[in-house]
Scaffold this motif. Structure first.
Motif, PDB file in Angstrom:
ATOM      1  N   PRO A 164     -29.785 -12.668  10.898  1.00  0.00           N
ATOM      2  CA  PRO A 164     -29.494 -13.409  12.484  1.00  0.00           C
ATOM      3  C   PRO A 164     -28.077 -13.853  12.623  1.00  0.00           C
ATOM      4  CG  PRO A 164     -30.565 -14.341   9.827  1.00  0.00           C
ATOM      5  CD  PRO A 164     -30.018 -13.156   9.292  1.00  0.00           C
ATOM      6  N   VAL A 165     -27.759 -14.133  14.063  1.00  0.00           N
ATOM      7  CA  VAL A 165     -26.990 -14.048  14.298  1.00  0.00           C
ATOM      8  C   VAL A 165     -26.697 -15.651  15.064  1.00  0.00           C
ATOM      9  CG1 VAL A 165     -25.286 -13.782  16.906  1.00  0.00           C
ATOM     10  CG2 VAL A 165     -26.490 -11.803  15.203  1.00  0.00           C
ATOM     11  N   ARG A 166     -26.247 -16.266  15.115  1.00  0.00           N
ATOM     12  CA  ARG A 166     -25.446 -17.848  15.319  1.00  0.00           C
ATOM     13  C   ARG A 166     -25.772 -17.891  17.337  1.00  0.00           C
ATOM     14  NH1 ARG A 166     -21.442 -21.114  12.996  1.00  0.00           N
ATOM     15  NH2 ARG A 166     -21.794 -20.334  11.601  1.00  0.00           N
ATOM     16  N   PRO A 167     -26.626 -18.267  17.260  1.00  0.00           N
ATOM     17  CA  PRO A 167     -25.746 -18.398  18.827  1.00  0.00           C
ATOM     18  C   PRO A 167     -25.040 -19.265  19.586  1.00  0.00           C
ATOM     19  CG  PRO A 167     -28.434 -19.806  18.276  1.00  0.00           C
ATOM     20  CD  PRO A 167     -27.413 -19.383  17.690  1.00  0.00           C
ATOM     21  N   PRO A 168     -24.561 -18.352  20.678  1.00  0.00           N
ATOM     22  CA  PRO A 168     -23.066 -19.104  20.819  1.00  0.00           C
ATOM     23  C   PRO A 168     -22.925 -19.495  21.675  1.00  0.00           C
ATOM     24  CG  PRO A 168     -24.205 -17.438  22.475  1.00  0.00           C
ATOM     25  CD  PRO A 168     -25.265 -17.076  21.817  1.00  0.00           C
TER      26      PRO A 168
ATOM     27  N   MET B   1     -18.548 -14.623   7.029  1.00  0.00           N
ATOM     28  CA  MET B   1     -18.565 -15.090   8.590  1.00  0.00           C
ATOM     29  C   MET B   1     -20.005 -15.798   9.194  1.00  0.00           C
ATOM     30  SD  MET B   1     -15.757 -13.743  10.495  1.00  0.00           S
ATOM     31  CE  MET B   1     -14.591 -12.792   9.498  1.00  0.00           C
ATOM     32  N   THR B   2     -20.962 -15.146   7.212  1.00  0.00           N
ATOM     33  CA  THR B   2     -22.297 -15.718   7.551  1.00  0.00           C
ATOM     34  C   THR B   2     -22.752 -16.868   6.825  1.00  0.00           C
ATOM     35  OG1 THR B   2     -22.752 -13.203   7.702  1.00  0.00           O
ATOM     36  CG2 THR B   2     -24.963 -14.999   7.009  1.00  0.00           C
ATOM     37  N   THR B   3     -23.256 -17.669   7.593  1.00  0.00           N
ATOM     38  CA  THR B   3     -23.342 -19.233   7.572  1.00  0.00           C
ATOM     39  C   THR B   3     -25.140 -19.255   7.147  1.00  0.00           C
ATOM     40  OG1 THR B   3     -23.215 -19.966   9.611  1.00  0.00           O
ATOM     41  CG2 THR B   3     -21.319 -19.082   8.269  1.00  0.00           C
ATOM     42  N   GLN B   4     -25.127 -20.499   7.230  1.00  0.00           N
ATOM     43  CA  GLN B   4     -26.851 -20.229   6.322  1.00  0.00           C
ATOM     44  C   GLN B   4     -27.993 -20.332   8.207  1.00  0.00           C
ATOM     45  OE1 GLN B   4     -27.565 -24.255   4.999  1.00  0.00           O
ATOM     46  NE2 GLN B   4     -25.576 -25.489   6.070  1.00  0.00           N
ATOM     47  N   HIS B   5     -26.359 -20.910   9.025  1.00  0.00           N
ATOM     48  CA  HIS B   5     -26.822 -20.494  10.895  1.00  0.00           C
ATOM     49  C   HIS B   5     -27.689 -19.342  11.127  1.00  0.00           C
ATOM     50  CE1 HIS B   5     -26.753 -24.978  10.263  1.00  0.00           C
ATOM     51  NE2 HIS B   5     -25.657 -24.867   9.643  1.00  0.00           N
ATOM     52  N   GLY B   6     -26.655 -18.285  10.245  1.00  0.00           N
ATOM     53  CA  GLY B   6     -26.425 -17.254  11.125  1.00  0.00           C
ATOM     54  C   GLY B   6     -25.106 -16.469  10.753  1.00  0.00           C
ATOM     55  N   LEU B   7     -25.260 -15.210  11.714  1.00  0.00           N
ATOM     56  CA  LEU B   7     -24.044 -14.792  12.089  1.00  0.00           C
ATOM     57  C   LEU B   7     -23.048 -15.448  12.750  1.00  0.00           C
ATOM     58  CD1 LEU B   7     -21.707 -11.957  10.983  1.00  0.00           C
ATOM     59  CD2 LEU B   7     -22.732 -10.823  12.237  1.00  0.00           C
ATOM     60  N   ASP B   8     -21.390 -16.008  12.567  1.00  0.00           N
ATOM     61  CA  ASP B   8     -20.740 -16.258  13.363  1.00  0.00           C
ATOM     62  C   ASP B   8     -20.354 -15.316  14.127  1.00  0.00           C
ATOM     63  OD1 ASP B   8     -18.904 -17.537  15.763  1.00  0.00           O
ATOM     64  OD2 ASP B   8     -18.609 -18.821  13.757  1.00  0.00           O
ATOM     65  N   LEU B   9     -20.937 -14.641  15.397  1.00  0.00           N
ATOM     66  CA  LEU B   9     -20.372 -13.114  15.942  1.00  0.00           C
ATOM     67  C   LEU B   9     -19.695 -13.202  16.747  1.00  0.00           C
ATOM     68  CD1 LEU B   9     -21.085 -10.317  16.335  1.00  0.00           C
ATOM     69  CD2 LEU B   9     -23.211 -11.076  18.640  1.00  0.00           C
ATOM     70  N   HIS B  10     -18.890 -14.526  17.001  1.00  0.00           N
ATOM     71  CA  HIS B  10     -17.061 -14.284  17.777  1.00  0.00           C
ATOM     72  C   HIS B  10     -16.493 -14.638  16.521  1.00  0.00           C
ATOM     73  CE1 HIS B  10     -14.334 -16.636  20.363  1.00  0.00           C
ATOM     74  NE2 HIS B  10     -13.748 -17.072  19.324  1.00  0.00           N
ATOM     75  N   ARG B  11     -16.674 -15.115  15.394  1.00  0.00           N
ATOM     76  CA  ARG B  11     -15.428 -15.006  14.226  1.00  0.00           C
ATOM     77  C   ARG B  11     -15.332 -13.699  14.023  1.00  0.00           C
ATOM     78  NH1 ARG B  11     -15.822 -18.757   9.871  1.00  0.00           N
ATOM     79  NH2 ARG B  11     -13.780 -17.902   9.057  1.00  0.00           N
ATOM     80  N   SER B  12     -16.643 -12.995  13.856  1.00  0.00           N
ATOM     81  CA  SER B  12     -16.977 -11.419  13.298  1.00  0.00           C
ATOM     82  C   SER B  12     -16.013 -10.174  14.324  1.00  0.00           C
ATOM     83  CB  SER B  12     -18.193 -10.664  12.686  1.00  0.00           C
ATOM     84  OG  SER B  12     -18.468 -11.563  12.002  1.00  0.00           O
ATOM     85  N   LEU B  13     -16.064 -11.017  16.153  1.00  0.00           N
ATOM     86  CA  LEU B  13     -15.723 -10.181  16.783  1.00  0.00           C
ATOM     87  C   LEU B  13     -13.588 -10.018  16.834  1.00  0.00           C
ATOM     88  CD1 LEU B  13     -18.540 -10.152  19.973  1.00  0.00           C
ATOM     89  CD2 LEU B  13     -17.736  -8.065  18.077  1.00  0.00           C
ATOM     90  N   ALA B  14     -13.709 -11.559  16.436  1.00  0.00           N
ATOM     91  CA  ALA B  14     -12.313 -11.601  17.147  1.00  0.00           C
ATOM     92  C   ALA B  14     -11.574 -11.216  15.419  1.00  0.00           C
ATOM     93  CB  ALA B  14     -12.155 -13.102  17.327  1.00  0.00           C
ATOM     94  N   ASP B  15     -12.159 -11.073  14.285  1.00  0.00           N
ATOM     95  CA  ASP B  15     -11.929 -10.346  13.150  1.00  0.00           C
ATOM     96  C   ASP B  15     -11.436  -8.821  13.417  1.00  0.00           C
ATOM     97  OD1 ASP B  15     -10.927 -10.576  10.465  1.00  0.00           O
ATOM     98  OD2 ASP B  15     -12.519  -9.115  10.192  1.00  0.00           O
ATOM     99  N   LEU B  16     -13.116  -7.993  13.705  1.00  0.00           N
ATOM    100  CA  LEU B  16     -12.839  -6.762  14.066  1.00  0.00           C
ATOM    101  C   LEU B  16     -11.643  -6.569  15.021  1.00  0.00           C
ATOM    102  CD1 LEU B  16     -13.898  -4.171  13.630  1.00  0.00           C
ATOM    103  CD2 LEU B  16     -16.160  -4.702  15.777  1.00  0.00           C
ATOM    104  N   ALA B  17     -11.514  -7.686  16.270  1.00  0.00           N
ATOM    105  CA  ALA B  17     -10.299  -7.012  17.127  1.00  0.00           C
ATOM    106  C   ALA B  17      -8.552  -7.093  17.708  1.00  0.00           C
ATOM    107  CB  ALA B  17     -10.432  -8.311  18.156  1.00  0.00           C
ATOM    108  N   GLY B  18      -9.097  -7.907  15.827  1.00  0.00           N
ATOM    109  CA  GLY B  18      -7.310  -8.305  15.693  1.00  0.00           C
ATOM    110  C   GLY B  18      -7.081  -7.405  14.699  1.00  0.00           C
ATOM    111  N   ALA B  19      -7.983  -6.600  14.005  1.00  0.00           N
ATOM    112  CA  ALA B  19      -8.034  -5.049  12.759  1.00  0.00           C
ATOM    113  C   ALA B  19      -7.106  -3.961  12.703  1.00  0.00           C
ATOM    114  CB  ALA B  19      -8.844  -5.670  11.648  1.00  0.00           C
TER     115      ALA B  19
END
Lengths: 191, 278
Positions: A164-168, B1-19
Motif C-alpha cells: 500500500p502507498v500512502r496518499p500524498p 519508509m513503510t508504516t502502518q499507513h502504507g509506503l511514504d512514497l515522497h520519502r522513498s523517492l527523495a531517498d532514491l534521488a539522493g542516493a
C-alpha cells in the motif's frame, strides 16, 4: 542567480550548488544515472541557450527542471534503446547504504521502471514534487482526468510490488513552496 | 519508509534521488561546465548566424533588384569623363564592395586567431582542424564542390562510422551534421543551424548512421560572438562535416564492450569547395 553576474557564472554556480539535486530529479524520471546526467546537461544547455541576452535568469532551476521533464518525455525512445544495453556498461546506479535502505531503494527503482514515461512523470510530480493534479496537468499539457488516470494506474502498479502507498498529503508543506517555484519560473509553453 | 499507513512514497523517492550522488557527482558535473558553456555559445552563435544568413539573403536580393533597375533606366551611375582623341570609353576599374572588403578583413582576423595562445578549440570559429591522432569515429561527407555563391546554403550527406570493426553507441545529432568551411586549416565558416535534437545513435562500419550535412558560406564569429553577417569572400575552401558525440559504449569486434562517457567531435576528411560571387 541573475544575468548581471554573467550567464557563464550563473551556469557554473547552478551546477555547483544544485547539480546533484537536478540529477536526482532526472534520475527519478529516467531511471539511469548516466542518462540523468545527460538529461540535466541537455536541459541546462537548452535553458541557457534560449535565454535572451540580458534577460535575468531568476529562478533558473525551475526552468531547468521543466526542461529536464520535457526532454525526458520527448526522448523516451532513446532511453528505451539505451535500457536494452546499459547493463553492459556496468556501474552502480545508486550509492550503497544500510542494507534495508538499499533494498527499499532497489524495490522502488524497479517498481518505477515498470511505469510508462507519463505515468512515471505523474508519480514524480505528484509524490516527489508535491504538485497538485491541476498543476501536473498544466506541466504535462494533459487534462486533469488524464493525469488522474495515469496516477491511478501507476499507483496500482506500484502497490502490486511495494504494498500500500500512502496518499500524498494535499497540504504538504513543500507543496506550496514547489508550486510557487514552478509558477514563478514557468516559461512560455512551447507545446 | 513503510508504516502502518502504507509506503511514504515522497520519502522513498527523495531517498532514491539522493542516493544517486556517489560523492563524485558534483565534481563530475562541474567538470562538464566548460563543455556546456561551449554548447550554449555555439547554439547562440548558430541562432545569430541563421538570422545573419537570412539578412544577407535579403541584402543580396535588394542588390540584385537595384542592379536590375539600373539596367532598366534607373540611375546609371557615374559617367566616366570622355578621353580626348579616343573613341573608346575607358572601363572603370571595379572596386570591391565595402561588404567584401570587410569580409576579407574579418576572414584574415579569424585565420590569425588560430595562432593565438588562447586559440579556440575545434570546431569553434578560428580553431585549427586537428590532426589524425586519436581519430576513431569519422564522418563520411559527400558534398558538391560548387561553385557556391557567398552566403549560399551547402547541402550534402554525411555518414557516421567507426574506423574499425566495432559498434558504437553514442548520443548524437539526428537532424544534421555541421558543415564547416576552413581556410588554411582554420574554421572560418560554420552552419547557421542548431542541432537541437539528439538521440542515442548506434553505428558501425557496416551500418553507418546517415545524416544530412548542412552549412552556410557565411563567416563565423570569433569567441562565441554572433557571426558578423558577412558572406565568405571568393576563393577556395575546405569543407568538413562534424558531429558532436557523447560516447556511451564501444562494442568491439571480439565481443567485449568498453563503457565510455567522454565527448568527441567526429569529422570528415576535407572536401574542396569554391565560393564565387555571381
Amino acid at each position: 542567480m541573475v544575468a548581471v553576474v554573467g550567464w557563464e557564472q550563473a551556469l557554473a554556480e547552478l551546477v555547483a550548488t544544485r547539480g546533484p539535486a537536478l540529477v536526482g530529479y532526472a534520475y527519478l524520471l529516467c531511471g539511469d544515472r548516466r542518462e540523468a546526467e545527460d538529461l540535466v546537461q541537455d536541459a541546462l544547455v537548452k535553458t541557457f541557450a534560449s535565454a535572451r541576452r540580458g534577460t535575468a535568469l531568476a529562478n533558473t532551476e525551475g526552468y531547468v527542471r521543466r526542461a529536464v521533464l520535457t526532454t525526458y518525455l520527448d526522448g523516451f525512445r532513446r532511453r528505451r534503446r539505451w535500457a536494452a544495453v546499459r547493463h553492459l556498461a556496468g556501474g552502480e546506479e545508486v550509492v550503497a547504504g544500510p542494507e534495508a535502505a538499499v533494498g527499499d531503494r532497489l524495490a522502488v527503482r524497479d517498481a518505477l521502471a515498470g511505469l510508462s514515461p507519463r505515468e512515471r512523470a505523474c508519480v514524480v510530480l505528484r509524490f516527489y514534487e508535491d504538485l497538485t493534479v491541476p498543476r501536473i496537468a498544466d506541466e504535462l499539457a494533459l487534462s486533469e482526468g488524464a493525469v488522474k488516470r495515469y496516477l491511478s494506474d501507476a499507483v496500482r502498479r506500484l502497490e502490486a510490488t511495494l504494498g500500500p502507498v500512502r496518499p500524498p498529503s494535499p497540504t504538504a508543506p513543500a507543496a506550496d513552496e514547489t508550486l510557487v517555484r514552478l509558477v514563478t519560473s514557468s516559461p512560455r509553453r512551447t507545446r | 519508509m513503510t508504516t502502518q499507513h502504507g509506503l511514504d512514497l515522497h520519502r522513498s523517492l527523495a531517498d532514491l534521488a539522493g542516493a544517486v550522488d556517489d560523492g563524485d557527482l558534483a565534481a563530475r558535473m562541474t567538470a562538464q561546465v566548460g563543455r556546456m558553456v561551449g554548447r550554449v555559445r555555439r547554439r547562440r552563435a548558430a541562432r545569430a548566424t541563421a538570422v545573419g544568413a537570412a539578412s544577407i539573403g535579403t541584402v543580396a536580393a535588394v542588390t540584385v533588384g537595384a542592379m536590375a533597375l539600373g539596367g532598366r533606366g534607373g540611375d546609371p551611375g557615374p559617367v566616366p569623363p570622355a578621353t580626348e582623341g579616343s573613341s573608346v570609353e575607358p572601363t572603370p576599374t571595379p572596386e570591391p564592395a565595402p561588404t567584401q572588403e570587410a569580409a576579407v578583413q574579418a576572414l584574415a582576423e579569424i585565420v590569425a586567431a588560430a595562432q593565438r595562445p588562447d586559440a579556440p578549440p575545434f570546431p569553434e570559429c578560428g580553431s585549427a582542424v586537428p590532426g589524425e591522432e586519436g581519430r576513431f569515429v569519422v564522418v563520411d561527407l559527400s558534398l558538391d564542390p560548387g561553385p557556391y555563391e557567398p552566403g549560399a546554403l551547402l547541402e550534402g550527406t554525411a555518414r557516421i562510422l567507426p574506423l574499425d570493426d566495432s559498434t558504437v553507441l553514442a548520443n548524437g545529432p539526428v537532424t544534421a551534421a555541421y558543415v564547416l568551411l576552413t581556410r588554411d586549416g582554420v574554421v572560418v565558416g560554420r552552419a547557421g543551424y542548431d542541432p537541437e535534437h539528439t538521440d542515442l545513435l548506434e553505428f558501425s562500419a557496416d551500418d553507418p548512421y546517415p545524416l544530412p550535412a548542412l552549412g552556410n558560406a557565411v563567416l563565423c564569429g570569433l569567441d562565441g560572438a554572433p557571426a558578423p553577417d558577412l558572406p565568405l569572400p571568393d576563393g577556395a575552401y575546405d569543407a568538413y562535416a562534424v558531429v558532436e558525440l557523447a560516447m556511451k559504449e564501444v562494442q568491439h569486434g571480439d565481443g567485449t564492450a568498453t563503457s565510455r562517457s567522454d565527448t568527441v567531435w567526429a569529422r570528415s576528411d576535407p572536401r574542396a569547395v569554391e565560393i564565387v560571387a555571381p
